[in-house]
Design a protein around this motif. Structure first.
Motif, short mmCIF file in Angstrom:
data_model
loop_
_atom_site.label_atom_id
_atom_site.label_comp_id
_atom_site.label_asym_id
_atom_site.label_seq_id
_atom_site.Cartn_x
_atom_site.Cartn_y
_atom_site.Cartn_z
N LYS A 1 0.82 -1.20 0.00
CA LYS A 1 0.00 0.00 0.00
C LYS A 1 0.86 1.26 0.00
N ALA A 2 2.07 1.15 0.57
CA ALA A 2 3.00 2.28 0.55
C ALA A 2 3.88 2.27 -0.70
N LYS A 3 3.65 1.31 -1.58
CA LYS A 3 4.39 1.16 -2.83
C LYS A 3 5.89 0.95 -2.59
N ARG A 4 6.20 0.15 -1.57
CA ARG A 4 7.60 -0.21 -1.30
C ARG A 4 7.89 -1.56 -1.97
N TRP A 5 8.80 -1.53 -2.93
CA TRP A 5 9.13 -2.74 -3.69
C TRP A 5 10.14 -3.58 -2.94
N THR A 6 9.90 -4.89 -2.92
CA THR A 6 10.84 -5.83 -2.32
C THR A 6 11.00 -7.01 -3.27
N PRO A 7 12.09 -7.78 -3.13
CA PRO A 7 12.24 -8.97 -3.98
C PRO A 7 11.05 -9.92 -3.88
N ALA A 8 10.48 -10.03 -2.69
CA ALA A 8 9.33 -10.92 -2.51
C ALA A 8 8.11 -10.42 -3.28
N MET A 9 8.04 -9.11 -3.46
CA MET A 9 6.92 -8.55 -4.21
C MET A 9 6.97 -9.02 -5.66
N ALA A 10 8.17 -9.11 -6.20
CA ALA A 10 8.32 -9.62 -7.57
C ALA A 10 7.80 -11.05 -7.68
N ASP A 11 8.02 -11.84 -6.62
CA ASP A 11 7.53 -13.21 -6.62
C ASP A 11 6.00 -13.25 -6.60
N VAL A 12 5.39 -12.35 -5.84
CA VAL A 12 3.93 -12.30 -5.79
C VAL A 12 3.35 -11.96 -7.16
N ILE A 13 3.93 -10.94 -7.80
CA ILE A 13 3.44 -10.54 -9.12
C ILE A 13 3.58 -11.69 -10.12
N ALA A 14 4.72 -12.37 -10.09
CA ALA A 14 4.93 -13.49 -11.00
C ALA A 14 3.94 -14.62 -10.72
#
Length: 299
Positions: free
Chosen positions: A213-226
């Protein structure tokens, strides 16, 4: 001139109806930048189905605008007023509003149940009274309401008959298409305070909802999107194949290619997916739709 040919092909001769459907077609034609999939649907539908397609899309877009645009405090009122106007039009058998009049005519022409509209309004009401989605199943239920039933109505108009046996497949296809839209529009939805990614999926990958919600990108976020993108890319080809020999096979194939193009853009965007909507270049969009548009020429 083209709209007149579509109306002739559909056997719509009443001057009032012809005007109403022309208004719908003009509204949909203006969506090429902001709603390319809807615009493409109009262009690949058979000529006789295009007026009805325009009515269904125009009605859905007006409802969507009530739920998604303007001051937050007015959205509830506007959506309620539009729903009330819609039901009044059906009760009266028509309306002075061109889009509502054409929508009533389309539903009556094909004998479509009003539950298609009821479910759409239910899903959009959830957007107005937004709360996070706890599970993927909950997200799919919402997706079926806002996209599954409207898409089924559109396919019904294209086929000219109810697709009873294909109905579950069409609705599943719509769910995956809505998930694609969720990923493409993630940044805009976050700006609106809406997080459409299921909380159970974020927890599975160790992503905190507050970070998204704060638009903080993390490596794990890339996994969620994929992970979310794979849900669609892994299933879309099989669904398109299952529907290939139905009357809506060519339309489903076009939409499938469109969604795969969008999902490729989501994966290529990386962390930018949190900061701007994913929209492939117009050239890539046209290359996807042009073969299917040519298939219905001259119409």
């Amino acid at each position: 001139m083209l709209v007149r040919r579509w109306l002739d092909a559909a056997g719509i001769t009443d001057p009032v109806l012809r005007h109403c459907y022309t208004v719908c077609a003009r509204e949909v034609s203006g969506l090429v930048e902001g709603g390319r999939g809807r615009w493409g649907a109009l262009r690949i539908a058979p000529a006789a189905a295009r007026p009805h397609t325009a009515a269904l899309v125009a009605h859905g877009c007006r409802a969507d605008a009530c739920a998604d645009s303007g001051p937050l405090e007015s959205r509830q009122r506007r959506l309620a007023e539009f729903a009330e106007a819609t039901w009044a039009a059906f009760a009266a058998g028509g309306s002075h509003d061109a889009v509502l009049h054409a929508t009533v005519h389309t539903y009556r022409t094909f004998g479509m149940p009003l539950s298609l509209i009821e479910d759409m309004f239910t899903g959009m009401q959830r957007d107005v009274d937004f709360r996070d989605f706890a599970t993927y199943a909950e997200l799919c239920q919402w997706a079926t309401q806002v996209a599954g039933y409207p898409l089924y109505g559109f396919m019904w108009a294209v086929a000219g008959t109810e697709l009873t046996e294909a109905q579950p497949l069409v609705r599943e296809f719509a769910e995956l298409g809505q998930l694609t839209d969720v990923l493409c529009d993630l940044s805009e939805d976050l700006d609106e305070g809406r997080l459409y990614l299921p909380l159970e999926d974020l927890h599975q990958f160790g992503v905190h909802p507050e970070d998204v919600k704060a638009k903080r990108w993390t490596p794990a976020m890339a996994d969620v999107i994929a992970f979310e993108a794979a849900r669609a890319t892994d299933r879309l080809p099989a669904l398109a194949a299952e529907l290939e020999h139905t009357p809506v096979g060519p339309v489903i194939h076009a939409f499938s290619e469109h969604h795969r193009l969008l999902l490729a853009g989501v994966l290529a965007a990386g962390q930018d997916v949190l900061h701007q909507p994913v929209q492939p270049p117009m050239g890539a969009f046209l290359n996807t739709w042009r073969p299917h548009m040519r298939a219905v020429i001259p119409c």
